[in-house]
Design a protein around this motif. Structure first.
Motif, PDB file in Angstrom:
ATOM      1  N   LYS A   1       0.821  -1.207   0.000  1.00 42.09           N
ATOM      2  CA  LYS A   1       0.000   0.000   0.000  1.00 42.09           C
ATOM      3  C   LYS A   1       0.853   1.254   0.000  1.00 42.09           C
ATOM      4  CE  LYS A   1      -4.248   1.931   1.695  1.00 42.09           C
ATOM      5  NZ  LYS A   1      -5.427   1.775   2.567  1.00 42.09           N
ATOM      6  N   VAL A   2       1.931   1.249   0.782  1.00 41.78           N
ATOM      7  CA  VAL A   2       2.826   2.409   0.843  1.00 41.78           C
ATOM      8  C   VAL A   2       3.407   2.725  -0.528  1.00 41.78           C
ATOM      9  CG1 VAL A   2       5.109   3.103   1.675  1.00 41.78           C
ATOM     10  CG2 VAL A   2       3.381   2.286   3.290  1.00 41.78           C
ATOM     11  N   ASP A   3       3.809   1.695  -1.253  1.00 34.99           N
ATOM     12  CA  ASP A   3       4.393   1.911  -2.577  1.00 34.99           C
ATOM     13  C   ASP A   3       3.401   2.571  -3.531  1.00 34.99           C
ATOM     14  OD1 ASP A   3       6.762   0.806  -1.769  1.00 34.99           O
ATOM     15  OD2 ASP A   3       6.422  -1.150  -2.685  1.00 34.99           O
ATOM     16  N   VAL A   4       2.112   2.267  -3.340  1.00 35.37           N
ATOM     17  CA  VAL A   4       1.085   2.830  -4.222  1.00 35.37           C
ATOM     18  C   VAL A   4       0.708   4.247  -3.818  1.00 35.37           C
ATOM     19  CG1 VAL A   4      -1.311   2.600  -4.993  1.00 35.37           C
ATOM     20  CG2 VAL A   4       0.161   0.577  -4.871  1.00 35.37           C
ATOM     21  N   VAL A   5       0.393   4.438  -2.532  1.00 35.26           N
ATOM     22  CA  VAL A   5      -0.119   5.751  -2.106  1.00 35.26           C
ATOM     23  C   VAL A   5       0.963   6.819  -2.125  1.00 35.26           C
ATOM     24  CG1 VAL A   5      -1.926   4.692  -0.733  1.00 35.26           C
ATOM     25  CG2 VAL A   5       0.226   5.329   0.363  1.00 35.26           C
ATOM     26  N   GLY A   6       2.230   6.421  -2.029  1.00 33.53           N
ATOM     27  CA  GLY A   6       3.303   7.401  -2.119  1.00 33.53           C
ATOM     28  C   GLY A   6       3.390   8.031  -3.495  1.00 33.53           C
ATOM     29  N   VAL A   7       2.898   7.310  -4.499  1.00 34.94           N
ATOM     30  CA  VAL A   7       2.905   7.806  -5.881  1.00 34.94           C
ATOM     31  C   VAL A   7       1.583   8.475  -6.236  1.00 34.94           C
ATOM     32  CG1 VAL A   7       3.067   7.099  -8.310  1.00 34.94           C
ATOM     33  CG2 VAL A   7       4.555   6.039  -6.604  1.00 34.94           C
ATOM     34  N   ASP A   8       0.480   7.926  -5.720  1.00 37.17           N
ATOM     35  CA  ASP A   8      -0.860   8.389  -6.123  1.00 37.17           C
ATOM     36  C   ASP A   8      -1.754   8.503  -4.899  1.00 37.17           C
ATOM     37  OD1 ASP A   8      -3.231   8.979  -7.425  1.00 37.17           O
ATOM     38  OD2 ASP A   8      -3.575   6.940  -8.137  1.00 37.17           O
ATOM     39  N   LEU A   9      -1.692   9.636  -4.216  1.00 37.19           N
ATOM     40  CA  LEU A   9      -2.496   9.839  -3.018  1.00 37.19           C
ATOM     41  C   LEU A   9      -3.976   9.896  -3.341  1.00 37.19           C
ATOM     42  CD1 LEU A   9      -2.949  10.574  -0.020  1.00 37.19           C
ATOM     43  CD2 LEU A   9      -2.571  12.975  -0.662  1.00 37.19           C
ATOM     44  N   ARG A  10      -4.351  10.616  -4.394  1.00 41.70           N
ATOM     45  CA  ARG A  10      -5.757  10.954  -4.633  1.00 41.70           C
ATOM     46  C   ARG A  10      -6.474  10.025  -5.613  1.00 41.70           C
ATOM     47  NH1 ARG A  10      -6.932  15.589  -2.151  1.00 41.70           N
ATOM     48  NH2 ARG A  10      -5.165  16.801  -1.375  1.00 41.70           N
ATOM     49  N   GLU A  11      -5.915   8.840  -5.811  1.00 38.42           N
ATOM     50  CA  GLU A  11      -6.571   7.823  -6.626  1.00 38.42           C
ATOM     51  C   GLU A  11      -6.865   8.324  -8.041  1.00 38.42           C
ATOM     52  OE1 GLU A  11      -9.184   4.390  -4.862  1.00 38.42           O
ATOM     53  OE2 GLU A  11     -10.514   5.997  -5.511  1.00 38.42           O
ATOM     54  N   SER A  12      -5.900   9.016  -8.609  1.00 40.01           N
ATOM     55  CA  SER A  12      -6.067   9.499  -9.982  1.00 40.01           C
ATOM     56  C   SER A  12      -5.598   8.482 -11.002  1.00 40.01           C
ATOM     57  CB  SER A  12      -5.283  10.812 -10.162  1.00 40.01           C
ATOM     58  OG  SER A  12      -3.905  10.630  -9.858  1.00 40.01           O
ATOM     59  N   GLY A  13      -4.992   7.403 -10.546  1.00 42.37           N
ATOM     60  CA  GLY A  13      -4.505   6.384 -11.477  1.00 42.37           C
ATOM     61  C   GLY A  13      -4.142   5.106 -10.752  1.00 42.37           C
ATOM     62  N   LEU A  14      -2.858   4.968 -10.396  1.00 38.00           N
ATOM     63  CA  LEU A  14      -2.334   3.726  -9.839  1.00 38.00           C
ATOM     64  C   LEU A  14      -3.099   3.254  -8.610  1.00 38.00           C
ATOM     65  CD1 LEU A  14      -0.102   1.534  -9.804  1.00 38.00           C
ATOM     66  CD2 LEU A  14       1.265   3.098  -8.393  1.00 38.00           C
ATOM     67  N   ARG A  15      -3.525   4.171  -7.752  1.00 37.46           N
ATOM     68  CA  ARG A  15      -4.143   3.768  -6.481  1.00 37.46           C
ATOM     69  C   ARG A  15      -5.421   2.959  -6.684  1.00 37.46           C
ATOM     70  NH1 ARG A  15      -4.549   7.257  -0.876  1.00 37.46           N
ATOM     71  NH2 ARG A  15      -5.601   5.641   0.324  1.00 37.46           N
ATOM     72  N   GLU A  16      -6.026   3.067  -7.842  1.00 39.22           N
ATOM     73  CA  GLU A  16      -7.231   2.281  -8.088  1.00 39.22           C
ATOM     74  C   GLU A  16      -6.999   0.784  -7.918  1.00 39.22           C
ATOM     75  OE1 GLU A  16     -10.301   4.657 -10.962  1.00 39.22           O
ATOM     76  OE2 GLU A  16      -8.756   3.464 -11.962  1.00 39.22           O
ATOM     77  N   ILE A  17      -5.759   0.333  -8.106  1.00 35.16           N
ATOM     78  CA  ILE A  17      -5.513  -1.105  -8.003  1.00 35.16           C
ATOM     79  C   ILE A  17      -5.782  -1.629  -6.596  1.00 35.16           C
ATOM     80  CG2 ILE A  17      -3.816  -0.992  -9.862  1.00 35.16           C
ATOM     81  CD1 ILE A  17      -1.633  -1.528  -7.746  1.00 35.16           C
ATOM     82  N   LEU A  18      -5.728  -0.740  -5.585  1.00 31.87           N
ATOM     83  CA  LEU A  18      -6.006  -1.153  -4.212  1.00 31.87           C
ATOM     84  C   LEU A  18      -7.479  -1.497  -4.015  1.00 31.87           C
ATOM     85  CD1 LEU A  18      -3.816   1.444  -2.287  1.00 31.87           C
ATOM     86  CD2 LEU A  18      -3.276  -0.959  -2.745  1.00 31.87           C
ATOM     87  N   ASN A  19      -8.307  -1.162  -5.013  1.00 28.99           N
ATOM     88  CA  ASN A  19      -9.728  -1.494  -4.946  1.00 28.99           C
ATOM     89  C   ASN A  19     -10.033  -2.863  -5.539  1.00 28.99           C
ATOM     90  OD1 ASN A  19     -10.953   0.845  -3.718  1.00 28.99           O
ATOM     91  ND2 ASN A  19     -10.326   1.963  -5.537  1.00 28.99           N
ATOM     92  N   TYR A  20      -9.015  -3.654  -5.812  1.00 27.52           N
ATOM     93  CA  TYR A  20      -9.245  -4.997  -6.350  1.00 27.52           C
ATOM     94  C   TYR A  20     -10.166  -5.765  -5.408  1.00 27.52           C
ATOM     95  CZ  TYR A  20      -8.153  -9.508  -8.548  1.00 27.52           C
ATOM     96  OH  TYR A  20      -8.242 -10.714  -9.206  1.00 27.52           O
ATOM     97  N   GLY A  21     -11.272  -6.264  -5.947  1.00 26.46           N
ATOM     98  CA  GLY A  21     -12.237  -7.005  -5.147  1.00 26.46           C
ATOM     99  C   GLY A  21     -13.242  -6.147  -4.402  1.00 26.46           C
ATOM    100  N   HIS A  22     -13.048  -4.830  -4.408  1.00 35.28           N
ATOM    101  CA  HIS A  22     -13.881  -3.961  -3.584  1.00 35.28           C
ATOM    102  C   HIS A  22     -15.171  -3.504  -4.262  1.00 35.28           C
ATOM    103  CE1 HIS A  22     -10.412  -4.032  -1.059  1.00 35.28           C
ATOM    104  NE2 HIS A  22     -10.899  -3.154  -0.213  1.00 35.28           N
ATOM    105  N   THR A  23     -15.231  -3.554  -5.583  1.00 31.04           N
ATOM    106  CA  THR A  23     -16.435  -3.067  -6.258  1.00 31.04           C
ATOM    107  C   THR A  23     -17.638  -3.920  -5.852  1.00 31.04           C
ATOM    108  OG1 THR A  23     -15.088  -2.300  -8.097  1.00 31.04           O
ATOM    109  CG2 THR A  23     -17.441  -2.448  -8.473  1.00 31.04           C
ATOM    110  N   LEU A  24     -17.524  -5.225  -6.007  1.00 30.35           N
ATOM    111  CA  LEU A  24     -18.593  -6.101  -5.524  1.00 30.35           C
ATOM    112  C   LEU A  24     -18.605  -6.148  -4.002  1.00 30.35           C
ATOM    113  CD1 LEU A  24     -20.874  -8.090  -6.397  1.00 30.35           C
ATOM    114  CD2 LEU A  24     -19.225  -9.905  -5.932  1.00 30.35           C
ATOM    115  N   GLY A  25     -17.438  -6.117  -3.387  1.00 29.86           N
ATOM    116  CA  GLY A  25     -17.364  -6.186  -1.927  1.00 29.86           C
ATOM    117  C   GLY A  25     -18.171  -5.092  -1.247  1.00 29.86           C
ATOM    118  N   HIS A  26     -17.998  -3.853  -1.702  1.00 26.89           N
ATOM    119  CA  HIS A  26     -18.750  -2.748  -1.110  1.00 26.89           C
ATOM    120  C   HIS A  26     -20.247  -2.898  -1.374  1.00 26.89           C
ATOM    121  CE1 HIS A  26     -15.153   0.268  -0.860  1.00 26.89           C
ATOM    122  NE2 HIS A  26     -15.159  -0.603   0.128  1.00 26.89           N
ATOM    123  N   ALA A  27     -20.601  -3.420  -2.543  1.00 31.41           N
ATOM    124  CA  ALA A  27     -22.015  -3.639  -2.849  1.00 31.41           C
ATOM    125  C   ALA A  27     -22.625  -4.674  -1.899  1.00 31.41           C
ATOM    126  CB  ALA A  27     -22.178  -4.081  -4.299  1.00 31.41           C
TER     127      ALA A  27
END
Length: 358
Positions: A225-251
């Motif tokens: 997570k640190v490697d991702v958020v250090g590059v993309d804090l505001r989820e404008s690109g790379l950080r979206e990968i941290l949502n893997y599994g979360h689209t259905l999960g949140h639903a």
């Protein structure tokens, strides 16, 4: 205190994630200059909050304990507004600090309260759960739930530091610890396959709060997570990968009125995302099947109700990654190779859900 690991988060507002045991004495160093510290906690963590308050008093900081509802019930605008009223009554200034003592729900709320007060004051998650450590506490995502869905109102507000006390795992119900491992498994599939190897080699140790395996899993997941958020804090690109599994999960969480554990919902979401990748030719059969096998080794759910599909689809339409009428999912193009899949054909989504429907 055993040996502490310090993991640094880069970016415009760098901070450290401290991992170890008995870390409360590190807290004053993270909030230097604060006169007051609000301590947000839920009733099960009252004793821990009192210990935090005592450390603050010894450091000359005035604690303001604020008890909030437990779990997702505490993540609401109404609860946040009550916290702001208490900060106002206490005369909180820009140099004061908000602490979130507990799991991911409490730290999400604490960060949101801090982001809103005076347009942003310092905050520190004092995380008590595995899920909180590897997910909510790191990265500066804060937020609350509303009727339309989970985490739809929030702010990006990095903390001043993060305390991850592994000693608290022993106080967690076993089911809570295992549920948190779903986020760890996610990190294994999107970036660090060694995580999957460790779980497959000894699933019992992976769920043992006193094992060295758990510590390695936590540190590896935090580094992903640190490697991702250090590059993309505001989820404008790379950080979206941290949502893997979360689209259905949140639903699923919304469909269950947040009665399901986040990790359980994400586990099902991971299997769904793998099936979606497989059906669209993005992911090989073996890696898709590995999702189900790794999660099952930990005793995590890999299926959900067949009759829930219409409601789940409606909830996914307002997912944060959606664009206009197109749903977007994080999928894999192979192990540790995440990408984005835009889907407008509902039949593909339904076919993928059939693989997880029970």
């Amino acid at each position: 205190m055993d040996e502490m690991t310090r993991i640094s988060v880069s970016g415009d507002r760098p901070y450290d994630v401290l991992v170890g045991r008995d870390l409360l004495d590190e807290l004053p160093g993270l909030i230097d200059g604060a006169v007051r510290a609000a301590i947000l906690y839920a009733a099960p963590l009252k004793q821990r909050a009192e210990a935090v308050a005592e450390v603050l008093r010894r450091a000359g900081v005035r604690p303001l304990p604020i008890e909030v509802p437990d779990a997702e019930a505490g993540k609401s605008i109404e609860v946040a507004a009550r916290c702001w009223d208490e900060l106002g009554a206490a005369g909180f200034t820009r140099t004061d600090v908000v602490l979130g003592v507990g799991g991911g729900a409490v730290t999400d709320l604490a960060g949101f309260v801090a982001a809103g007060w005076l347009r942003g004051v310092r905050w520190v998650p004092v995380s008590s759960s595995l899920l909180g450590m590897v997910d909510a506490a790191v990265g500066g995502k804060t937020g609350v739930n509303i009727a339309a869905g989970k985490n739809l109102v929030g702010a990006f507000h990095p903390p001043a530091g993060v305390l991850c006390d592994l000693g608290l795992f022993a106080t967690l119900p076993a089911d809570d610890l295992v549920a948190g491992l779903a986020e760890v498994v996610k990190c294994g599939f999107i970036a660090d396959p060694v995580i999957l190897d460790l779980i497959e080699a000894d699933p019992a140790a992976a769920a043992d709060p006193d094992s060295g395996v758990v510590r390695e899993l936590v540190e590896r997941a935090i580094r992903v997570k640190v490697d991702v958020v250090g590059v993309d804090l505001r989820e404008s690109g790379l950080r979206e990968i941290l949502n893997y599994g979360h689209t259905l999960g949140h639903a699923i969480e919304k469909h269950e009125a947040y009665g399901w554990k986040h990790g359980h919902a994400v586990a099902v979401g991971l299997v769904y995302a793998a099936e979606l990748g497989r059906l669209t030719g993005r992911l090989d059969d073996a890696t898709a099947a590995r999702h189900r096998s790794v999660l099952s080794l930990l005793g995590l759910p890999v299926s959900y109700r067949a009759d829930a599909w219409p409601d789940l689809l409606a909830a996914m339409r307002i997912d944060k990654k959606a664009r206009a009428d197109t749903l977007r999912f994080v999928v894999l193009d192979g192990l540790a190779r995440p990408g984005i899949l835009a889907v407008s054909d509902e039949s593909v989504l339904a076919h993928a859900y059939a693989a997880v429907a029970s």
